[in-house]
Motif scaffolding. Sequence first.
Motif, PDB file in Angstrom:
ATOM      1  N   VAL A 172      10.777  -8.306   0.304  1.00  0.00           N
ATOM      2  CA  VAL A 172      10.028  -7.850  -0.877  1.00  0.00           C
ATOM      3  C   VAL A 172       9.386  -6.505  -0.561  1.00  0.00           C
ATOM      4  N   PRO A 173       9.575  -5.504  -1.416  1.00  0.00           N
ATOM      5  CA  PRO A 173       8.992  -4.179  -1.139  1.00  0.00           C
ATOM      6  C   PRO A 173       7.486  -4.163  -1.389  1.00  0.00           C
ATOM      7  N   LEU A 174       6.754  -3.584  -0.446  1.00  0.00           N
ATOM      8  CA  LEU A 174       5.312  -3.410  -0.579  1.00  0.00           C
ATOM      9  C   LEU A 174       4.993  -1.933  -0.473  1.00  0.00           C
ATOM     10  N   TYR A 175       3.833  -1.570  -0.977  1.00  0.00           N
ATOM     11  CA  TYR A 175       3.425  -0.168  -0.962  1.00  0.00           C
ATOM     12  C   TYR A 175       2.102  -0.027  -0.231  1.00  0.00           C
ATOM     13  N   LEU A 176       2.062   0.846   0.761  1.00  0.00           N
ATOM     14  CA  LEU A 176       0.801   1.198   1.390  1.00  0.00           C
ATOM     15  C   LEU A 176      -0.014   2.045   0.425  1.00  0.00           C
ATOM     16  N   MET A 177      -1.318   1.862   0.456  1.00  0.00           N
ATOM     17  CA  MET A 177      -2.175   2.623  -0.452  1.00  0.00           C
ATOM     18  C   MET A 177      -2.017   4.123  -0.235  1.00  0.00           C
ATOM     19  N   PHE A 178      -1.841   4.839  -1.324  1.00  0.00           N
ATOM     20  CA  PHE A 178      -1.695   6.300  -1.363  1.00  0.00           C
ATOM     21  C   PHE A 178      -0.336   6.784  -0.819  1.00  0.00           C
ATOM     22  N   ILE A 179       0.557   5.841  -0.465  1.00  0.00           N
ATOM     23  CA  ILE A 179       1.895   6.230   0.000  1.00  0.00           C
ATOM     24  C   ILE A 179       2.917   5.587  -0.936  1.00  0.00           C
ATOM     25  N   PRO A 180       3.486   6.351  -1.873  1.00  0.00           N
ATOM     26  CA  PRO A 180       4.371   5.784  -2.903  1.00  0.00           C
ATOM     27  C   PRO A 180       5.795   5.527  -2.405  1.00  0.00           C
ATOM     28  N   ILE A 181       5.898   4.941  -1.201  1.00  0.00           N
ATOM     29  CA  ILE A 181       7.211   4.645  -0.630  1.00  0.00           C
ATOM     30  C   ILE A 181       7.267   3.154  -0.332  1.00  0.00           C
ATOM     31  N   PRO A 182       8.242   2.436  -0.899  1.00  0.00           N
ATOM     32  CA  PRO A 182       8.315   0.989  -0.660  1.00  0.00           C
ATOM     33  C   PRO A 182       8.683   0.670   0.783  1.00  0.00           C
ATOM     34  N   ILE A 183       8.009  -0.337   1.333  1.00  0.00           N
ATOM     35  CA  ILE A 183       8.283  -0.818   2.689  1.00  0.00           C
ATOM     36  C   ILE A 183       8.510  -2.324   2.606  1.00  0.00           C
ATOM     37  N   LYS A 184       9.591  -2.795   3.186  1.00  0.00           N
ATOM     38  CA  LYS A 184       9.861  -4.226   3.161  1.00  0.00           C
ATOM     39  C   LYS A 184       8.725  -4.972   3.863  1.00  0.00           C
ATOM     40  N   ALA A 185       8.400  -6.142   3.328  1.00  0.00           N
ATOM     41  CA  ALA A 185       7.245  -6.904   3.823  1.00  0.00           C
ATOM     42  C   ALA A 185       7.324  -7.141   5.330  1.00  0.00           C
ATOM     43  N   LYS A 186       8.513  -7.427   5.844  1.00  0.00           N
ATOM     44  CA  LYS A 186       8.637  -7.722   7.279  1.00  0.00           C
ATOM     45  C   LYS A 186       8.278  -6.510   8.133  1.00  0.00           C
ATOM     46  N   TYR A 187       8.659  -5.319   7.682  1.00  0.00           N
ATOM     47  CA  TYR A 187       8.320  -4.106   8.429  1.00  0.00           C
ATOM     48  C   TYR A 187       6.854  -3.738   8.258  1.00  0.00           C
ATOM     49  N   PHE A 188       6.334  -4.013   7.079  1.00  0.00           N
ATOM     50  CA  PHE A 188       4.919  -3.767   6.781  1.00  0.00           C
ATOM     51  C   PHE A 188       4.036  -4.553   7.748  1.00  0.00           C
ATOM     52  N   VAL A 189       4.356  -5.840   7.934  1.00  0.00           N
ATOM     53  CA  VAL A 189       3.558  -6.701   8.796  1.00  0.00           C
ATOM     54  C   VAL A 189       3.748  -6.333  10.265  1.00  0.00           C
ATOM     55  N   ILE A 190       4.971  -5.992  10.658  1.00  0.00           N
ATOM     56  CA  ILE A 190       5.215  -5.558  12.036  1.00  0.00           C
ATOM     57  C   ILE A 190       4.393  -4.310  12.348  1.00  0.00           C
ATOM     58  N   PHE A 191       4.381  -3.372  11.403  1.00  0.00           N
ATOM     59  CA  PHE A 191       3.591  -2.151  11.586  1.00  0.00           C
ATOM     60  C   PHE A 191       2.111  -2.477  11.753  1.00  0.00           C
ATOM     61  N   TYR A 192       1.583  -3.342  10.878  1.00  0.00           N
ATOM     62  CA  TYR A 192       0.173  -3.706  10.947  1.00  0.00           C
ATOM     63  C   TYR A 192      -0.145  -4.410  12.265  1.00  0.00           C
ATOM     64  N   GLY A 193       0.746  -5.321  12.684  1.00  0.00           N
ATOM     65  CA  GLY A 193       0.518  -6.046  13.920  1.00  0.00           C
ATOM     66  C   GLY A 193       0.479  -5.126  15.129  1.00  0.00           C
ATOM     67  N   LEU A 194       1.435  -4.194  15.197  1.00  0.00           N
ATOM     68  CA  LEU A 194       1.466  -3.251  16.315  1.00  0.00           C
ATOM     69  C   LEU A 194       0.256  -2.319  16.296  1.00  0.00           C
ATOM     70  N   ALA A 195      -0.153  -1.920  15.093  1.00  0.00           N
ATOM     71  CA  ALA A 195      -1.333  -1.054  14.965  1.00  0.00           C
ATOM     72  C   ALA A 195      -2.586  -1.776  15.454  1.00  0.00           C
ATOM     73  N   GLU A 196      -2.726  -3.048  15.094  1.00  0.00           N
ATOM     74  CA  GLU A 196      -3.880  -3.826  15.542  1.00  0.00           C
ATOM     75  C   GLU A 196      -3.855  -4.005  17.055  1.00  0.00           C
ATOM     76  N   LEU A 197      -2.678  -4.255  17.615  1.00  0.00           N
ATOM     77  CA  LEU A 197      -2.563  -4.414  19.063  1.00  0.00           C
ATOM     78  C   LEU A 197      -2.947  -3.121  19.774  1.00  0.00           C
ATOM     79  N   PHE A 198      -2.451  -1.999  19.278  1.00  0.00           N
ATOM     80  CA  PHE A 198      -2.760  -0.704  19.887  1.00  0.00           C
ATOM     81  C   PHE A 198      -4.253  -0.423  19.837  1.00  0.00           C
ATOM     82  N   MET A 199      -4.858  -0.621  18.662  1.00  0.00           N
ATOM     83  CA  MET A 199      -6.273  -0.312  18.510  1.00  0.00           C
ATOM     84  C   MET A 199      -7.142  -1.281  19.308  1.00  0.00           C
ATOM     85  N   GLY A 200      -6.688  -2.528  19.433  1.00  0.00           N
ATOM     86  CA  GLY A 200      -7.433  -3.495  20.223  1.00  0.00           C
ATOM     87  C   GLY A 200      -7.416  -3.161  21.701  1.00  0.00           C
TER      88      GLY A 200
END
Length: 240
Positions: A172-200
């Motif tokens: 399912v395509p999702l949109y990041l706020m202020f970025i009008p480019i669809p991202i598949k939900a699986k990639y969206f969550v992978i990105f968020y997970g890696l970002a949280e790991l990096f920042m942690g």
Amino acid sequence: MMNQTNSGFLNSIPPVTKNLIIINLLFWVASLALPKVGIDLVDLLGLHFPGATDFKAYQIVSYMFMHDTHSFAHVFFNMFAVYMFGRVLENVWGPKRFLIFYFVTGIGAGLVQEVVWFFNLRDVIFASQDMINLNGAQIISKSEFLNYFVTIGASGAVFGILLAFAMIFPNVPLYLMFIPIPIKAKYFVIFYGLAELFMGVASFGGDTVAHFAHLGGMLFGYFLIRYWKKKDADNGRYFY
């Protein structure tokens, strides 16, 4: 005479999702109002480290309903995510399973945060002296120092919800706020997970976000979904 229908906005939201949003908002308003009569709801219900004098066992649940009182953004974005993705999961799973998932991921996130605190504070916890020199300017007791560490927010459960949505609807395509480019939900969550790991791991100065708690919500959510999937398959039931 007018026919009444259930087509209103509130009636379109599944019951558990709707009540979770309402309860969180009520607690946020109470957190703003009660300090005026001497009651610090965030301190009472926020999650403390077990070694702190202000720690209470119930906080592993109650902390999920507390949010930052200095800004509406914290509670707003968490509840917006619950509305956007939680209602879909509730319609797929049903109210009972969704409510269980919400609490398991939220409690799991809190437990992970406690483990992270223990790892970061182990030198203080196992120190022989009971007094702590704080920044060379103030000497306080070990228990008082541990009381400074408090976690609040539904973000752990929210990250669990995001993971569940991506596992059930990966393309399912999702949109990041202020970025009008669809991202598949699986990639969206992978990105968020890696970002949280990096920042942690990076532990940026001044960052007060519980990144590992977010990952904890995703981790507990993943294993719960895998368990349900196997259980449902064994019983001939398939929800996804």
